[in-house]
Design an enzyme around this catalytic site. Structure first.
Site, short mmCIF file in Angstrom:
data_model
loop_
_atom_site.label_atom_id
_atom_site.label_comp_id
_atom_site.label_asym_id
_atom_site.label_seq_id
_atom_site.Cartn_x
_atom_site.Cartn_y
_atom_site.Cartn_z
CB THR A 43 -3.64 -7.39 15.10
OG1 THR A 43 -4.25 -6.13 14.82
CG2 THR A 43 -3.63 -8.24 13.84
CE1 TYR A 102 -3.47 -0.30 20.45
CE2 TYR A 102 -2.75 -2.13 21.79
CZ TYR A 102 -3.38 -1.66 20.66
OH TYR A 102 -3.90 -2.55 19.76
CE LYS A 160 -1.35 0.33 17.23
NZ LYS A 160 -2.21 -0.79 17.59
CB VAL A 194 0.96 -0.24 14.62
CG1 VAL A 194 1.01 -1.62 15.25
CG2 VAL A 194 2.10 0.62 15.16
#
Lengths: 319, 319, 319, 319
Positions: free
Chosen positions: A56, A144, A172, A215
């Site tokens: 992002t 991730y 994540k 998140v």
């Protein structure tokens, strides 16, 4: 886990950890005042951590010195109130380790790394990859899982093995695979290992399944919404969490405003930044090259959705 | 096309342009003497250009300063005899432009860039991407079509459009799609626009279809073979080109020696480097982290294939 | 290979073996007179075999009795002049064997089967699949490699193994992977095993690589072109083969006329049938449900491409 | 919605609707007594519907007459106690309609159809496909979203449109995409449109999100578990539902017993059938050609998991 001698150590915890947008000037330079305001806006909403230079945050577009500056600015504003996680995103181990060292130096409290990409890879190599990063830089390391970008999926068994041996401090999930998320939660020691979901739209479900935190990219635009959702979940008030989620699901339609030929990322990042401009948090909605900027009709649609979500009053004309 | 004022300009042309392996020491530092020897080995075979920091050169693993040093060393040895092309491989435009500027500074005669990866992309953005790179750095720019790494395919129509408007000076196909390669050759001005194939195994066919040149990873190990193939093709002696190709196809089986859990890239790069060690060109077969090194049985298989291809004598035991 | 006692046996050979379109009435019933005319049109052009109920023949849409009727009609018209190959396309072995038995009964000289699809599969199961089909029905069996439809690719090693043990009599490549096609040709006994390419656009290259024959959907519209291409290739006149191929490549643009939301298959099959109507071979351009029919603008574009390819005179208005 | 004149009509509802395994004899013929026992075993557990000839029922392998016989047998045993849904699985509309007509004739109360597969398709064609099936056969129609088999995903917007216009009476999700499942539930009229999840492992979550029912393959082996889970969810006792789900998640590990080269489907269907044999419900664990049968070590692992799930006593030796 970190014993880098930095005191007092910021303990990594769950909760709402928005992946910060990276505000740019119209000339596409880092807009430091806007980034400071964004950080303050998130802290003011009561978020529990800050994740910089993630997807992002346009990490794939940012030159190294910009990545480092972003981290420095955010860590400066956070000033130890909440942990700052830094995405150390690059194609393979030696390059990731360079980012990890820079992140340690510029104030990161934890690192977030993907599996190798661009280069062909294999589960046996993915395990080596995370172990080498962990060995090189003494900060808690989160894996991730973002198959849409790296084109491999982290198997729950791999995550469990790397949790067990102390390589990973957390995970994540940006794969959207809640079944695998649940498998990870069933196999790791959830007292010591943190599981985050990157989903904007299944946040309540993720928490219900036992995830420690969220998140959400949309958390830039509406951090209060996610903080309320998380608080309701923590109190076991699932009906309230679901109602908040329903509102946020409608708001998340902003990512689909881009109706002309453009990547969905142009649409989503453009919309998040437009929302931040509309809410008066950052100065410009500029996105990185080669993303396609939103046009006026698309921006009007962002505004409409913010009004509907009670984040703007309809009468105002502050765009 | 380049008007950078550097004199005399090295004109980019077709022919054999091997993507150089990047020799490493056992400590995984750049092995400069080996890289110099490799460059000499290729020039001695009569190659027509040198492509550094491509996929075969482990570009995805190399830190920026190593990439730059590789280019500097190779450009130094080449000393203007043949053009040096530099891969400027990164996730999106601003990062690629940083590499492009560094490449210009360190001696590149042309740049080779892929479509964006990791970040979601779109054909409309891919066109912007190449135009911005071309505008930022005044060197001939080649598009590198490698879907296995970047997960998008460059459409022949996009290549043709970017050839037409002068953005691209050439195209390197590593997609294996010979039909698309042919479409590109049918639509561009082949007097001004260069088309390369990255295929080790369909080199003769690519040339027959009109490609100007070849960028074969296996050309590190057997540059003479590809130079002979190219010469035969240039003379219209297709039977001879096909016979050479048949031998090189058998030799290319080296990329499959890795039989244990590893990426096919570990196997291929490991085998090319092992072949260069066996032929006495470089010192060590070391590959980057997290690639899995070849074991003794796998190395013996590399040797066997080199002997079969007449690149080693069977009796010797020089591994 | 077939010892079914049927005499005289039609020997399967290479050459041009078009995959016949299946003409339908406006009510979407089989149009038998048109199918007979189409068969005659192809035989008149000198094709070397006829392939019914393949992908171009809309096999995925045709009910069983229509599939059988198509075969019966075409075998009747062919009357032993050339072999008739029947696609026996279904999801897994027992269903394919049912089609194979019906094909034997209705006049097929050889069978063409894909790997299992819809059901998850594995190379070990794919080998069992072909062996069981071969054991069940005594007709030469060709493997049909069409990953775009079945979502697995037949490895050359699997094809070679099934050629070696007599399971397969041949192989039809519709994957577009000429490198694998070449690998198959290098490993099978090309005296006994036939390799076909399904490519309309790389037909000359496929023959140059050693393929025995071609199965081009566009061969419905222009069988003479492919027969000429094949004859030139057989005579070693590659320049002439390439020129014919170049013309056919331009004609093949018909498959892209469908510019509205539709599958590329709607566009391609619609265009082939429209071409056959324009050339006066079949009565109606009707395609199966749920394909989207071509509209007038799209049909005009088909006509334009046929005129350009010298298959129609521009002045006529026979659509 | 159905007005077929059959009285009394069985109303389609939510709840547990297991996709029945199809028991085979060692000669791979339908084992009718075992199928009758399996139906009774499920009805005895209190399931709310029966789904025949789905993926778990090996529909991709079963010849037409076997599919019809399966439906006939199960509808006969069910005798109107619960609705019987029939999978009408084939490549495109005309073939699916043939199955739909046969299913109506052999006792189906509702039809379950996928998007077209093997043939290339497009959302515009998928909508036509479902509309034509609905128009052809007057039974409630459910869309079956199973991208792993058909390689397209049904967009929630398509499902909503086909729900709105009365084409679809329901939706079965086997994509695992709970976010899309939620979008469907948010946009359809959940009073009239039924949403099922095919997930064995996220059943509690699916119900929590509002799904009406479950179609779990593992429900063959442990229907009581899923009925308990559903009952707990219906009572709002989510802790109990989650505990049941946790047990069923461990049991679902049976699908991974196949450790040799085989499709995961061979492993899963083999394990479900082995479990039914171990529990004394069906006679033989035989699966269809070309699936690889489980070996003794793999069967022992199935037993171990059943014992752990309290479905067998450890001391018994009834395999």
């Amino acid at each position: 886990m970190s014993e880098s001698g930095r005191e007092p150590e910021i303990r990594l915890a769950g909760g709402i950890v928005p992946p910060l947008c990276t505000p740019l000037t119209p000339e596409r330079e880092l807009d430091v005042p806007s980034l400071e305001k964004l950080t303050g806006h998130l802290l003011g909403a009561g978020v529990h951590g800050l994740f910089v230079t993630g997807s992002t945050g346009e990490v794939g577009y940012l030159p190294d010195r910009t990545r480092q500056r972003v981290l420095e600015v955010v860590a400066g504003v956070a000033a130890g109130q909440v942990p700052v996680l830094a995405g150390v995103i690059d194609t393979a181990t030696p390059r990731v380790i360079e980012h990890a060292r820079a992140a340690l130096e510029h104030g990161a409290d934890a690192l977030v790394a993907t599996a190798p990409f661009y280069v062909p890879t294999h589960p046996a190599e993915i395990a080596v990859h995370f172990r080498e990063i962990r060995a090189a830089v003494d900060l808690p390391l989160l894996a991730y899982d973002i198959p849409v970008s790296v084109h491999t999926k982290l198997a729950p068994a791999t995550v469990a093995e790397l949790a067990e041996d102390g390589t990973l401090a957390g995970f994540k999930d940006s794969s959207g695979d809640l079944d695998d998320l649940r498998s990870v939660l069933e196999t790791v020691d959830t007292e010591r290992f943190l599981v985050f979901s990157g989903s904007e739209t299944m946040a309540d479900t993720s928490l219900r399944l036992g995830a420690h935190g969220l998140v959400p990219g949309l958390g830039n635009v509406d951090p209060d919404g996610y903080v309320r959702l998380h608080r309701a979940a923590g109190a076991g008030d699932w009906a309230r969490a679901e109602a908040e989620q329903a509102r946020l699901r409608r708001l998340f339609e902003v990512i689909r405003v881009g109706a002309r030929p453009m990547s969905r990322y142009s649409s989503a990042i453009g919309a998040f930044k437009a929302g931040l401009v509309l809410r008066g948090v950052i100065e410009h909605g500029t996105t990185s090259t080669p993303m396609i900027p939103l046009d006026d009709a698309e921006l009007a649609e962002v505004r409409r959705l913010l009004v509907e979500a009670d984040l703007l009053t309809g009468g105002s004309n502050q765009s």
